[in-house]
Design a protein around this motif. Structure first.
Motif, PDB file in Angstrom:
ATOM      1  N   ILE A 289       0.849  -1.203   0.000  1.00 29.64           N
ATOM      2  CA  ILE A 289       0.000   0.000   0.000  1.00 29.64           C
ATOM      3  C   ILE A 289       0.882   1.250   0.000  1.00 29.64           C
ATOM      4  O   ILE A 289       0.605   2.228  -0.689  1.00 29.64           O
ATOM      5  N   HIS A 290       1.931   1.204   0.782  1.00 25.86           N
ATOM      6  CA  HIS A 290       2.836   2.366   0.821  1.00 25.86           C
ATOM      7  C   HIS A 290       3.455   2.616  -0.552  1.00 25.86           C
ATOM      8  O   HIS A 290       3.585   3.775  -0.977  1.00 25.86           O
ATOM      9  N   ILE A 291       3.837   1.557  -1.242  1.00 27.12           N
ATOM     10  CA  ILE A 291       4.410   1.724  -2.584  1.00 27.12           C
ATOM     11  C   ILE A 291       3.353   2.293  -3.529  1.00 27.12           C
ATOM     12  O   ILE A 291       3.629   3.173  -4.341  1.00 27.12           O
ATOM     13  N   LEU A 292       2.141   1.778  -3.388  1.00 25.49           N
ATOM     14  CA  LEU A 292       1.020   2.286  -4.201  1.00 25.49           C
ATOM     15  C   LEU A 292       0.881   3.791  -4.042  1.00 25.49           C
ATOM     16  O   LEU A 292       0.573   4.522  -4.985  1.00 25.49           O
ATOM     17  N   LEU A 293       1.105   4.265  -2.826  1.00 22.64           N
ATOM     18  CA  LEU A 293       0.856   5.674  -2.533  1.00 22.64           C
ATOM     19  C   LEU A 293       2.088   6.556  -2.709  1.00 22.64           C
ATOM     20  O   LEU A 293       2.071   7.720  -2.346  1.00 22.64           O
ATOM     21  N   GLY A 294       3.163   5.977  -3.235  1.00 21.54           N
ATOM     22  CA  GLY A 294       4.309   6.818  -3.585  1.00 21.54           C
ATOM     23  C   GLY A 294       5.611   6.501  -2.882  1.00 21.54           C
ATOM     24  O   GLY A 294       6.593   7.211  -3.062  1.00 21.54           O
ATOM     25  N   ALA A 295       5.618   5.431  -2.063  1.00 24.49           N
ATOM     26  CA  ALA A 295       6.880   5.083  -1.423  1.00 24.49           C
ATOM     27  C   ALA A 295       7.820   4.444  -2.425  1.00 24.49           C
ATOM     28  O   ALA A 295       7.379   3.735  -3.320  1.00 24.49           O
ATOM     29  N   ILE A 356       4.478  -5.188  -7.235  1.00 30.09           N
ATOM     30  CA  ILE A 356       3.623  -4.583  -6.222  1.00 30.09           C
ATOM     31  C   ILE A 356       2.199  -5.130  -6.309  1.00 30.09           C
ATOM     32  O   ILE A 356       1.521  -5.285  -5.284  1.00 30.09           O
TER      33      ILE A 356
ATOM     34  N   LEU B  55       2.473   0.880 -11.884  1.00 35.24           N
ATOM     35  CA  LEU B  55       2.646  -0.231 -10.948  1.00 35.24           C
ATOM     36  C   LEU B  55       3.269  -1.437 -11.635  1.00 35.24           C
ATOM     37  O   LEU B  55       3.710  -2.367 -10.984  1.00 35.24           O
ATOM     38  N   ALA B  79       7.704   6.740  -8.471  1.00 34.46           N
ATOM     39  CA  ALA B  79       7.095   6.848  -7.141  1.00 34.46           C
ATOM     40  C   ALA B  79       6.484   8.245  -6.952  1.00 34.46           C
ATOM     41  O   ALA B  79       5.388   8.386  -6.391  1.00 34.46           O
ATOM     42  N   ARG B  82       3.280   8.360  -8.892  1.00 27.46           N
ATOM     43  CA  ARG B  82       2.215   7.614  -8.207  1.00 27.46           C
ATOM     44  C   ARG B  82       1.650   8.414  -7.046  1.00 27.46           C
ATOM     45  O   ARG B  82       0.480   8.347  -6.727  1.00 27.46           O
ATOM     46  N   ASN B  83       2.531   9.177  -6.430  1.00 33.53           N
ATOM     47  CA  ASN B  83       2.125   9.945  -5.257  1.00 33.53           C
ATOM     48  C   ASN B  83       1.343  11.199  -5.641  1.00 33.53           C
ATOM     49  O   ASN B  83       0.365  11.563  -4.991  1.00 33.53           O
ATOM     50  N   PHE B  88      -5.261   6.131  -6.469  1.00 37.74           N
ATOM     51  CA  PHE B  88      -5.684   4.746  -6.723  1.00 37.74           C
ATOM     52  C   PHE B  88      -6.881   4.380  -5.861  1.00 37.74           C
ATOM     53  O   PHE B  88      -6.912   4.658  -4.652  1.00 37.74           O
ATOM     54  N   ALA B  94      -7.570  -1.386  -0.328  1.00 42.03           N
ATOM     55  CA  ALA B  94      -6.136  -1.177  -0.057  1.00 42.03           C
ATOM     56  C   ALA B  94      -5.907  -0.190   1.088  1.00 42.03           C
ATOM     57  O   ALA B  94      -5.124   0.754   0.978  1.00 42.03           O
ATOM     58  N   ILE B 107      -0.915   8.931   4.893  1.00 45.74           N
ATOM     59  CA  ILE B 107       0.187   8.217   4.223  1.00 45.74           C
ATOM     60  C   ILE B 107       0.695   8.931   2.963  1.00 45.74           C
ATOM     61  O   ILE B 107       1.910   9.101   2.808  1.00 45.74           O
ATOM     62  N   TYR B 111       5.034  10.736   1.642  1.00 48.74           N
ATOM     63  CA  TYR B 111       5.922  10.568   0.480  1.00 48.74           C
ATOM     64  C   TYR B 111       5.869  11.741  -0.478  1.00 48.74           C
ATOM     65  O   TYR B 111       6.488  11.716  -1.535  1.00 48.74           O
TER      66      TYR B 111
END
Lengths: 364, 222
Positions: A289-295, A356, B55, B79, B82-83, B88, B94, B107, B111
């Protein structure tokens, strides 16, 4: 994990104890030291003990001869529990050479001086106490003691308190460091030997002997003197030889202990890796989830590393309380860091390899 | 604008394990469009969405975001996109269940390249939750929410950094009809504010809410 760290701590403590003792003994052997091997047959021992008076003078003369040859002596007895604490106190009788070789540091008061080794049990004798006894036997106070194997009553004045964890190596237990924390030390004097020492006292004293001598003729002369007295069968052997011999004798036991320790550590490590890996696996979905959100991956790696090492540090805290800041404590910490690093290999590899999408789907 | 040229995605190695998920897709999605990707299970629609959202990576072909090719951009830049660029909304929401609603919405801020003050974050979060009718759930753990509420939280989280594009993979797949309708109303409203919405769905009713519908079959647009 706390239990595993504590078990590891005890294992390291055992190993460092042995290594430290051997190093200290080897240091002694470098300065040409000798110790006593007693190979008296049991029937001879029985005869001597049954006829102590006949052998006492010869034992005393052997003792004096050894003292003249600049040997050090320390032997001890259990003095029992005090009235005011549950510490099992030990009495040590030691000569001047013992103190000069071991160079003990005092936390309070002073060490023995030359005159202290001339005292008599009929007088007030100076006593040095170990650190744990400092509140029971207070500095400059006088107490009743019973010294020697025959519990000779005397008065003793506390003149000094040793530093915490003062110790000396004992060859009879492979250089095990004998702690003096719970001991009081009586200075060995000619008066005690002459008037109060028994055959067992003198036998214990001679068995505890270290002789420092580069003079082979002198050593041979002392050996000849011992032989001529026809009491116990004492042989002067170089510490090096004695150390090697004891190591050979104890090697199987030591190897067995090390083997058991390694087994415990191995299972401990596997256990820790499993539990830490499980913790990381449980959080994989969250990492996704963190990667999904930009990590970025590196940020997730750092997050995982942080989580693992927080757990390790938390488990390490009781070890600090148990072992204090010591080499064993540091070894446990290094072990924890090593385990943490090993633990991280698989999850980080898995994270790197996983898409991911797979992480989010698989760990729903 | 998003543009795909001859995009192909193949999974697996070796002849026996290869699965061609996408086969030379060409697609352009303009800003402000609300697009549905429909198709049966295994048609490649989710794969396409994942590639659009950075992704996943295409096997061949090109993908342009605002006329810039993403072929050779770094993981760091992906990244960031995506941020900031994408929001998403997933079928299973999720959300991190051991976090509260507010913590889940925090969250994306973590980032974000440009730091946002605590007060500003709070203001944004409160505003989003209020607009979605769940401001009273701010300090509730997400595992205590209903499916419809969780999806609203997911939508709110997708909007936290004010992205241009919302990617929704079966956003109503786990919802009942009432919540499906509510969710589609929210997404339509967002589209009216200028956001580009791309929805993967197998539900024709959901697809009908969109301006454009692309049908996929066996990895191709038909």
């Amino acid at each position: 994990m706390i239990v595993i760290f504590i078990l590891s701590g005890f294992t390291f403590a055992q190993i460092t104890d042995i290594v430290g003792g051997i190093n200290k003994l080897n240091a002694l052997s470098m300065s040409s030291a000798y110790t006593i091997w007693d190979s008296t047959p049991s029937d001879k021992v029985d005869e001597i003990m049954a006829n102590e008076e006949d052998y006492l003078d010869r034992m005393k003369s052997m003792f004096y001869q050894a003292q003249k040859s600049d040997a050090y002596f320390v032997w001890g007895y259990q003095a029992g529990f005090t009235d005011v604490s549950d510490i099992l106190v030990e009495e040590k009788i030691a000569n001047e050479k013992f103190f000069s070789v071991n160079n003990f540091k005092m936390s309070e008061g002073r060490s023995f001086d030359k005159d202290d080794f001339k005292s008599s049990p009929d007088d007030v004798i100076p006593i040095i106490v170990g650190y744990n006894l400092k509140d029971i036997y207070k500095l400059n106070n006088t107490y009743d003691f019973e010294i020697g194997g025959d519990s000779v009553p005397c008065k003793g004045k506390i003149i000094g308190v040793l530093e915490y964890n003062s110790s000396y190596p004992d060859l009879s237990t492979l250089g095990h460091e004998y702690s003096l924390n719970n001991s009081y030390i009586v200075p060995l004097s000619d008066s005690f030997i002459q008037n109060n020492a028994s055959v067992p006292d003198l036998d214990m004293g001679l068995n505890s002997m270290f002789l420092f001598s580069n003079d082979e003729a002198k050593t041979a002369s002392l050996q000849k003197y011992f032989d001529e007295q026809d009491v116990f069968s004492y042989t002067l052997v170089p510490v090096e030889t004695a150390v090697e011999s004891y190591i050979d004798m104890l090697r199987p036991q030591l190897l067995y202990q090390l083997f058991i320790s390694v087994i415990i550590l191995t299972f401990s490590i596997i256990g820790m890796i499993s539990s830490l890996s499980l913790i990381v696996s449980k959080n994989m979905h969250d990492y996704g989830i963190h990667i999904l959100l930009g990590a970025r991956e590196i940020q997730i790696y750092l997050r995982i590393v942080f989580q693992v090492f927080i757990i390790i540090l938390a488990a390490f805290i009781p070890v600090v309380f148990l072992f204090g800041i010591s080499i064993d404590c540091i070894l446990v910490l290094l072990l924890g860091i090593l385990i943490g690093a090993i633990t991280l290999v698989y999850p980080l590899y898995k994270l790197k390899k996983c898409n991911i999408i797979d992480i989010l789907r698989k760990y729903e | 604008m998003l543009k795909i040229q001859n995009l192909t995605k193949i999974y697996g190695n070796g002849k026996e394990n290869r699965v061609q998920a996408l086969n030379k897709i060409n697609l352009t999605i303009d800003s402000g469009e609300m697009v549905a990707l429909v198709g049966t299970s295994g048609s490649g629609k989710s794969t396409l969405l994942n590639i659009l959202g950075l992704l996943d990576v295409q096997t061949s072909g090109d993908y342009f975001i605002d006329n810039i090719s993403v072929k050779n951009i770094s993981e760091k830049q992906k990244a960031i996109l995506r941020n900031k660029k994408f929001g998403f909304v997933m079928q299973d929401f999720a959300l991190i269940e051991k976090y509260t609603v507010r913590q889940n919405l925090e969250i994306p801020f973590v980032y974000l390249k440009e730091k946002v003050s605590k007060q500003e974050r709070s203001k944004i979060i409160n505003s989003l939750l209020s607009s979605l009718g769940i401001s009273d759930k701010k300090d509730v753990y997400t595992n205590k929410l209903s499916g419809g509420q969780r999806q609203r939280v997911a939508i709110a989280r997708a909007l936290v950094n004010n992205p241009d594009i919302i990617l929704a993979d079966e956003p109503t797949g786990a919802l009942d009809s009432k919540n499906t309708l509510e969710t589609m109303k929210i997404l339509s409203k967002l589209n009216q504010t200028g956001k580009t919405i791309i929805i993967v769905t197998h539900d024709s009713k959901v697809a009908k809410c969109c301006n454009k519908i692309y049908t996929m079959e066996d990895g191709m647009l038909i």
